[in-house]
Write an enzyme that holds these catalytic residues in place. Structure first.
Site, PDB file in Angstrom:
ATOM      1  N   GLY A 191       0.809  -1.202   0.000  1.00  0.00           N
ATOM      2  CA  GLY A 191       0.000   0.000   0.000  1.00  0.00           C
ATOM      3  C   GLY A 191       0.851   1.265   0.000  1.00  0.00           C
ATOM      4  N   SER A 192       0.309   2.303   0.588  1.00  0.00           N
ATOM      5  CA  SER A 192       0.903   3.642   0.479  1.00  0.00           C
ATOM      6  C   SER A 192       2.206   3.827   1.234  1.00  0.00           C
ATOM      7  CB  SER A 192      -0.104   4.691   0.969  1.00  0.00           C
ATOM      8  OG  SER A 192      -1.265   4.673   0.172  1.00  0.00           O
TER       9      SER A 192
END
Length: 702
Positions: free
Chosen positions: A392-393
């Site tokens: 993810g981020s």
């Protein structure tokens, strides 16, 4: 008269000839005896007295393991052992059976019948029958089969032995099973190499009885062996590793490697973790004994050629107290989070954490809790280096740096955060549609997906129009972005000192839109340790350091309360310097700082006093289970503290949480608790004057 006189004259002549012949024979015999006695007598006597020297090796205790503060982690425990050394010229199966029967009067291979029965295979029963009925078995071979070599004949003979044959003997008799089990071990022994017949659960009585009757047990000895014993239960055990059992010996796939280095086939060696990685250090120097035998193979003397030396000790980088506390925190939070909504979180099984010193690469702790199908919680710390997940981020820091260094974005350049749509793909957007204009630092602070999408489009030199395909797309852009990621340790080996680590999974894209997913951590997968090295590199101003678990190798000491002299120290190993302007890295550091102070993680970290910089991540994770595609989310968090002088970095990955709403995220709960625990322990040690500067002085007893 004349005739009679003539016959009398012939008799003495014949006798003279016979006498001369006999005299000649005796003369030759005496001459030969003289030659043997005078010329070859010394050589003949040497042959009579001829002896042969054969060397054998005796195992020594393996090296111990201590944590970074000198706390004993892994110890040796002496254990009684019964061994067998075959004679030089070998022995027959009948002799070994006789020895097994004698030894069986004094030891029992297994106390429980069920366990004893498991030791005996059908082949063992056939071999036992064959040994007592060799003539009958041999008569079953055809003339053609008799022409085969001995090994082939033996194999065919065993095939012809039936259950009816070997069941002539009572296999429910534990005495018989015990004898056959002992003989199996005797058969496995190599010439002049002590083979362990039994070293687990040898009772004091068995040891005494065997010692007392060694005179009738040719080749048998009662000695002391060593077993590995953890002083901290299962804490960090998956990384400490295991050694082979006496029945396993050296692994068959590496047999040549070990044999050429002086190992015996039945030696125990490291087969996983640090035990395997540092085998050559931990194993020590065997004691070499030289046996002197006469022509009949009888040992007539022995002497020590090389004195044995215990294996060297390892000082680990791990803080075993922090590790233990981390294990508790991770398990407690996994269990608590799962129990909040068991139905929605039914696929959530793991919580993984890695903590490093970003300056040195010292591994401080690696923890992984795993929920079983029975909802029990066990230690699976090894998953931090073996399992790979969508991050993810958390990787947006590397994406921003790729943008700034490649020149596709300028420091401070703003992008308006609005949804993006490519051809027939679903619309892509940030977590909120109200982010407005964001620059590189704000894109990290607010975790803007759209900013990263624009980075990907520009890296690919593509033309974008809402709802249309990307035109002019440069497919080399996938490798360009990955090359940047690799500089931080993403998608490549971290270099940790363990036998194996995963490097994650690199996708094979079939459409340009996947580059946008790659830029926000939704395409390639990485391990928890890779994420920890990545954030450590950012904390360390762009220097990527090799993570390592062993800090020092020291000589073994007679006392476990002291440490021996240092043999080797493992200094900081810089793998690479991220090739870009320091100012770019400083901007990402500022972005990570703002994530905690006023960005997406601020509500979770407002009460934390330890100056944490971090980046959160939520990745959609789809997989096939229960007959359908299941949609879950990976929650992740990377960070370091204090942000002005980083001394600890961490990565947290919680796969398959079942929800994208991380307002009560388990990763933040774990993050806060492990940082607080790290500094709490540090403060306690500072007050007590405990340091990591170990020397040869007496260390605190555990």
């Amino acid at each position: 008269m004349g005739k009679k006189k003539k016959r009398k004259m012939q008799l003495p002549f014949r006798l003279n000839i016979l006498f001369i012949f006999v005299f000649a024979l005796f003369s030759l015999l005496i001459l030969q005896l003289g030659v043997v006695q005078i010329l070859n007598g010394e050589a003949a006597q040497d042959q009579i007295n001829e002896t042969e020297n054969t060397q054998a090796s005796i195992s020594v205790p393996r090296g111990l393991m201590y944590d970074r503060f000198g706390n004993l982690i892994l110890d040796n425990e002496s254990t009684r052992s019964i061994t067998y050394t075959p004679p030089k010229n070998g022995d027959s199966a009948a002799e070994r059976l006789d020895l097994a029967e004698k030894l069986g009067e004094y030891i029992t291979m297994e106390e429980e019948f069920e366990e004893l029965d498991k030791l005996i295979r059908e082949r063992d029963k056939k071999e036992y029958w064959y040994m007592l009925n060799a003539k009958e078995a041999g008569e079953r071979l055809t003339e053609e089969e008799l022409g085969l070599d001995t090994s082939e004949q033996y194999k065919i003979t065993l095939d012809k032995i039936t259950a009816e044959d070997y069941n002539e003997y009572d296999w429910s008799d534990p005495v018989l099973l015990n004898v056959v089990a002992i003989k199996k071990e005797l058969d496995a022994a190599s010439e002049f190499s002590p083979h362990i017949v039994k070293n687990e659960n040898v009772t004091e009585k068995e040891y005494a009885l065997v010692s007392e009757h060694l005179y009738e047990l040719t080749g048998i000895d009662a000695s002391i062996d060593w077993n590995r014993v953890s002083k901290v239960d299962d804490t960090f055990s998956t990384f400490i590793g295991d050694i082979t059992s006496t029945n396993e010996g050296i692994p068959s796939e590496n047999q040549d490697f070990y044999l050429t280095r002086g190992y015996s086939r039945n030696d125990r060696v490291g087969k996983s973790g640090l035990e395997q990685e540092y085998e050559s250090v931990l194993t020590g120097q065997k004691e070499i004994i030289e046996y002197v035998t006469n022509n009949n193979g009888v040992i007539v003397g022995q002497n020590t050629v090389i004195d044995g030396k215990s294996g060297s000790d390892l000082i680990l980088t791990v803080d075993i107290e922090l590790q233990s506390e981390l294990d508790k925190i991770v398990q407690e939070e996994l269990e608590s989070y799962y129990n909040q909504n068991p139905s929605e979180n039914r696929y959530m099984e793991d919580a993984l954490v890695a903590m490093l010193d970003p300056q040195t690469g010292d591994v401080l702790a690696l923890s992984g809790a795993h929920r079983t199908e029975d909802n029990e919680y066990v230690d699976h710390s090894y998953r931090t280096i073996y399992d790979q997940h969508l991050p993810g981020s958390t990787i947006k820091g590397a994406t921003v740096l790729a943008a700034l260094d490649s020149g596709v974005m300028s420091p401070g350049e703003q992008i308006y955060d609005r949804p993006i749509k490519i051809a027939n793909d679903p619309e892509k957007s940030s977590w909120s549609n109200n982010l407005g204009y964001v620059d590189d630092i704000e894109a990290l602070e607010q975790s803007s997906n759209v900013y990263m999408f624009n980075v990907a489009i520009r890296l690919a030199s593509a033309n974008y129009q809402y709802g249309e395909k990307l035109s002019g797309f440069n497919w080399d852009s996938f490798q360009t972005l990955r090359n940047y990621y690799n500089q931080f340790g993403l998608g490549v080996e971290t270099g940790i000192d363990l036998p194996y680590e995963s490097t994650g999974v690199v996708g094979d894209p079939d459409n340009g839109g996947l580059l946008l997913d790659l830029a926000i951590g939704q395409y390639d997968t990485y391990t928890t340790l890779q994420l920890a090295q990545y954030v450590s590199t950012i904390a360390n101003d762009g220097y990527r350091v090799r993570p390592h678990i062993v800090k020092e190798v020291r000589e073994s000491n007679a006392s476990k309360d002291t440490l021996g002299p240092v043999i080797e120290s493992f200094d900081t190993d810089i793998l690479n310097r991220v090739v870009m302007d320091d100012a770019y890295i400083a901007r990402v550091q500022e972005g990570f700082k703002r994530v905690v102070s006023e960005g997406t993680a601020s509500s979770h970290w407002g009460n934390n006093e330890y100056k944490v910089a971090a980046k959160t991540g939520t990745a959609q994770n789809e997989f096939y289970a229960d007959g359908n595609i299941q949609s879950t989310y990976n929650l992740s968090l990377v960070g370091y503290a204090p942000y002005d002088e980083p001394e600890v970095a961490f990565a947290i990955v919680i796969p398959k949480t079942g929800t994208g709403n991380d307002q009560n995220g388990i990763h933040h709960e774990i993050g806060n608790r492990i940082i607080e625990k790290y500094f709490e322990l540090k403060e306690e040690r500072d007050e007590a004057g405990v340091t990591e500067n170990l020397n040869e002085e007496i260390i605190e007893e555990n």
